[in-house]
Write a protein that holds these residues in place. Structure first.
Motif, PDB file in Angstrom:
ATOM      1  N   ALA A  19      29.376  56.341  50.143  1.00 22.23           N
ATOM      2  CA  ALA A  19      29.743  56.094  48.740  1.00 22.23           C
ATOM      3  C   ALA A  19      29.490  54.643  48.364  1.00 22.23           C
ATOM      4  CB  ALA A  19      31.207  56.460  48.512  1.00 22.23           C
ATOM      5  N   ILE A  20      29.749  53.719  49.294  1.00 22.61           N
ATOM      6  CA  ILE A  20      29.541  52.300  48.996  1.00 22.61           C
ATOM      7  C   ILE A  20      28.057  52.028  48.752  1.00 22.61           C
ATOM      8  CG2 ILE A  20      29.624  49.963  49.958  1.00 22.61           C
ATOM      9  CD1 ILE A  20      32.284  50.701  51.218  1.00 22.61           C
ATOM     10  N   GLN A  21      27.176  52.580  49.600  1.00 21.10           N
ATOM     11  CA  GLN A  21      25.746  52.380  49.391  1.00 21.10           C
ATOM     12  C   GLN A  21      25.312  52.963  48.055  1.00 21.10           C
ATOM     13  OE1 GLN A  21      24.509  54.291  53.001  1.00 21.10           O
ATOM     14  NE2 GLN A  21      23.901  52.348  53.925  1.00 21.10           N
ATOM     15  N   PHE A  22      25.857  54.116  47.695  1.00 20.58           N
ATOM     16  CA  PHE A  22      25.514  54.727  46.419  1.00 20.58           C
ATOM     17  C   PHE A  22      25.947  53.842  45.260  1.00 20.58           C
ATOM     18  CE2 PHE A  22      26.791  57.314  42.775  1.00 20.58           C
ATOM     19  CZ  PHE A  22      25.552  57.824  42.436  1.00 20.58           C
ATOM     20  N   GLN A  23      27.136  53.253  45.355  1.00 21.65           N
ATOM     21  CA  GLN A  23      27.657  52.433  44.266  1.00 21.65           C
ATOM     22  C   GLN A  23      26.876  51.138  44.094  1.00 21.65           C
ATOM     23  OE1 GLN A  23      31.755  52.002  45.394  1.00 21.65           O
ATOM     24  NE2 GLN A  23      32.395  53.705  44.114  1.00 21.65           N
ATOM     25  N   LEU A  24      26.253  50.652  45.147  1.00 19.56           N
ATOM     26  CA  LEU A  24      25.561  49.382  45.068  1.00 19.56           C
ATOM     27  C   LEU A  24      24.112  49.543  44.619  1.00 19.56           C
ATOM     28  CD1 LEU A  24      26.952  47.327  48.063  1.00 19.56           C
ATOM     29  CD2 LEU A  24      27.331  46.994  45.623  1.00 19.56           C
ATOM     30  N   THR A  25      23.940  50.141  43.476  1.00 16.72           N
ATOM     31  CA  THR A  25      22.628  50.192  42.845  1.00 16.72           C
ATOM     32  C   THR A  25      22.604  49.126  41.767  1.00 16.72           C
ATOM     33  OG1 THR A  25      23.321  51.751  41.133  1.00 16.72           O
ATOM     34  CG2 THR A  25      22.491  52.689  43.217  1.00 16.72           C
ATOM     35  N   PRO A  26      21.428  48.662  41.393  1.00 16.86           N
ATOM     36  CA  PRO A  26      21.375  47.699  40.290  1.00 16.86           C
ATOM     37  C   PRO A  26      22.042  48.245  39.022  1.00 16.86           C
ATOM     38  CG  PRO A  26      19.274  47.756  41.417  1.00 16.86           C
ATOM     39  CD  PRO A  26      20.106  48.878  41.995  1.00 16.86           C
ATOM     40  N   ALA A  82      29.036  47.575  35.916  1.00 23.04           N
ATOM     41  CA  ALA A  82      30.285  46.860  36.215  1.00 23.04           C
ATOM     42  C   ALA A  82      30.332  45.535  35.465  1.00 23.04           C
ATOM     43  CB  ALA A  82      30.406  46.629  37.719  1.00 23.04           C
ATOM     44  N   LEU A  83      29.209  44.850  35.385  1.00 23.48           N
ATOM     45  CA  LEU A  83      29.170  43.570  34.673  1.00 23.48           C
ATOM     46  C   LEU A  83      29.348  43.755  33.168  1.00 23.48           C
ATOM     47  CD1 LEU A  83      26.300  41.826  36.666  1.00 23.48           C
ATOM     48  CD2 LEU A  83      28.779  41.495  36.900  1.00 23.48           C
ATOM     49  N   ASP A  84      28.976  44.940  32.664  1.00 28.47           N
ATOM     50  CA  ASP A  84      29.207  45.244  31.246  1.00 28.47           C
ATOM     51  C   ASP A  84      30.690  45.239  30.896  1.00 28.47           C
ATOM     52  OD1 ASP A  84      26.525  45.530  30.583  1.00 28.47           O
ATOM     53  OD2 ASP A  84      26.536  47.720  30.771  1.00 28.47           O
ATOM     54  N   THR A  85      31.559  45.381  31.907  1.00 27.25           N
ATOM     55  CA  THR A  85      33.007  45.428  31.661  1.00 27.25           C
ATOM     56  C   THR A  85      33.674  44.062  31.807  1.00 27.25           C
ATOM     57  OG1 THR A  85      33.635  45.896  33.957  1.00 27.25           O
ATOM     58  CG2 THR A  85      33.059  47.789  32.559  1.00 27.25           C
ATOM     59  N   GLY A  93      32.101  37.954  40.220  1.00 26.70           N
ATOM     60  CA  GLY A  93      32.234  38.233  41.653  1.00 26.70           C
ATOM     61  C   GLY A  93      33.195  39.374  41.927  1.00 26.70           C
ATOM     62  N   GLN A  94      34.328  39.391  41.240  1.00 27.40           N
ATOM     63  CA  GLN A  94      35.320  40.446  41.464  1.00 27.40           C
ATOM     64  C   GLN A  94      34.793  41.810  41.035  1.00 27.40           C
ATOM     65  OE1 GLN A  94      38.360  39.978  43.099  1.00 27.40           O
ATOM     66  NE2 GLN A  94      38.084  42.192  43.194  1.00 27.40           N
ATOM     67  N   ALA A  95      34.079  41.861  39.917  1.00 20.50           N
ATOM     68  CA  ALA A  95      33.538  43.136  39.436  1.00 20.50           C
ATOM     69  C   ALA A  95      32.574  43.732  40.456  1.00 20.50           C
ATOM     70  CB  ALA A  95      32.835  42.937  38.092  1.00 20.50           C
ATOM     71  N   ALA A 129      29.147  41.217  50.524  1.00 19.35           N
ATOM     72  CA  ALA A 129      29.245  39.795  50.165  1.00 19.35           C
ATOM     73  C   ALA A 129      28.663  39.635  48.768  1.00 19.35           C
ATOM     74  CB  ALA A 129      28.479  38.928  51.150  1.00 19.35           C
ATOM     75  N   VAL A 130      29.209  38.690  48.023  1.00 16.08           N
ATOM     76  CA  VAL A 130      28.734  38.443  46.661  1.00 16.08           C
ATOM     77  C   VAL A 130      28.537  36.948  46.485  1.00 16.08           C
ATOM     78  CG1 VAL A 130      29.227  38.672  44.201  1.00 16.08           C
ATOM     79  CG2 VAL A 130      30.042  40.424  45.792  1.00 16.08           C
ATOM     80  N   GLU A 131      27.373  36.586  45.997  1.00 19.47           N
ATOM     81  CA  GLU A 131      27.104  35.198  45.613  1.00 19.47           C
ATOM     82  C   GLU A 131      26.833  35.191  44.117  1.00 19.47           C
ATOM     83  OE1 GLU A 131      24.131  31.441  46.568  1.00 19.47           O
ATOM     84  OE2 GLU A 131      23.555  33.440  47.236  1.00 19.47           O
ATOM     85  N   VAL A 132      27.552  34.352  43.393  1.00 23.95           N
ATOM     86  CA  VAL A 132      27.352  34.221  41.953  1.00 23.95           C
ATOM     87  C   VAL A 132      26.801  32.828  41.710  1.00 23.95           C
ATOM     88  CG1 VAL A 132      28.412  34.330  39.672  1.00 23.95           C
ATOM     89  CG2 VAL A 132      29.274  35.809  41.510  1.00 23.95           C
ATOM     90  N   LYS A 133      25.566  32.801  41.221  1.00 28.52           N
ATOM     91  CA  LYS A 133      24.891  31.532  40.994  1.00 28.52           C
ATOM     92  C   LYS A 133      24.727  31.314  39.493  1.00 28.52           C
ATOM     93  CE  LYS A 133      21.021  32.272  43.120  1.00 28.52           C
ATOM     94  NZ  LYS A 133      19.765  32.207  43.880  1.00 28.52           N
ATOM     95  N   SER A 134      24.822  30.055  39.087  1.00 30.98           N
ATOM     96  CA  SER A 134      24.534  29.737  37.690  1.00 30.98           C
ATOM     97  C   SER A 134      23.230  28.952  37.627  1.00 30.98           C
ATOM     98  CB  SER A 134      25.679  28.956  37.052  1.00 30.98           C
ATOM     99  OG  SER A 134      25.885  27.739  37.721  1.00 30.98           O
ATOM    100  N   THR A 135      22.517  29.155  36.540  1.00 29.40           N
ATOM    101  CA  THR A 135      21.277  28.434  36.309  1.00 29.40           C
ATOM    102  C   THR A 135      21.241  27.977  34.858  1.00 29.40           C
ATOM    103  OG1 THR A 135      18.861  28.535  36.435  1.00 29.40           O
ATOM    104  CG2 THR A 135      19.974  30.554  35.772  1.00 29.40           C
TER     105      THR A 135
END
Length: 166
Positions: free
Chosen positions: A3-10, A16-19, A69-71, A79-85
């Protein structure tokens, strides 16, 4: 496939980021504002999200970074890396059209299209988000955030904020 692999699609990550609400304007998300630039998923399930802040000195940068990151972690990313540019710089032209209407309904005049990618020193004609009148006057070049100005509508007498076009 777990289920985790399924959820981790672009698509799932973008959904999730839309929320994730803009911390200063909760009626729009960070994706509505055009801040999220890229999502990458590594072979190990690690996710990198790149975003462009609306202003480099935005006081809500840490809140945006933590919320993004939390979403993604909530989807099960290892692991999650959130980068700003800052390149390319954010522009108000990246705000989604339906988000502009939600801004107006919230009482914030949406920005006019940006010209030449530069901050406009002269305010464009601004319409009152409450009564739609152009009979408005700017009362402050700097609002509660760097990206907004303060106005008063001389028709309905209501104060409101308006986005600067950048």
């Amino acid at each position: 496939m777990t289920a985790i692999q399924f959820q981790l699609t672009p698509q799932a990550i973008w959904a999730a980021l839309d929320t994730v609400p803009d911390p200063e304007i909760p009626v729009v998300s960070v994706t509505d504002m055009g801040m999220v630039r890229d999502v990458q998923i590594g072979e190990d399930g690690a996710v990198t999200v790149t975003f462009t802040p609306t202003f480099s000195g935005c006081p809500a940068l840490h809140v945006i970074r933590d919320s993004i990151g939390q979403a993604v972690r909530d989807l099960g990313a290892s692991a999650v890396e959130v980068k700003s540019t800052l390149t390319p710089p954010w522009t108000t032209d990246w705000i989604k059209e339906d988000a502009r209407e939600r801004l107006r309904q919230y009482g914030i005049a949406p920005p006019a299209p940006a010209e030449d990618g530069l901050i406009q020193l002269q305010a464009d004609a601004t319409r009152c988000p409450r009564c739609a009148s152009f009979d408005v006057r700017m009362t402050g070049s700097f609002g509660p955030t760097l990206c907004k100005r303060l106005y008063v509508c001389d028709s309905c007498k209501e104060p409101f904020e308006g986005f600067k076009s950048v």
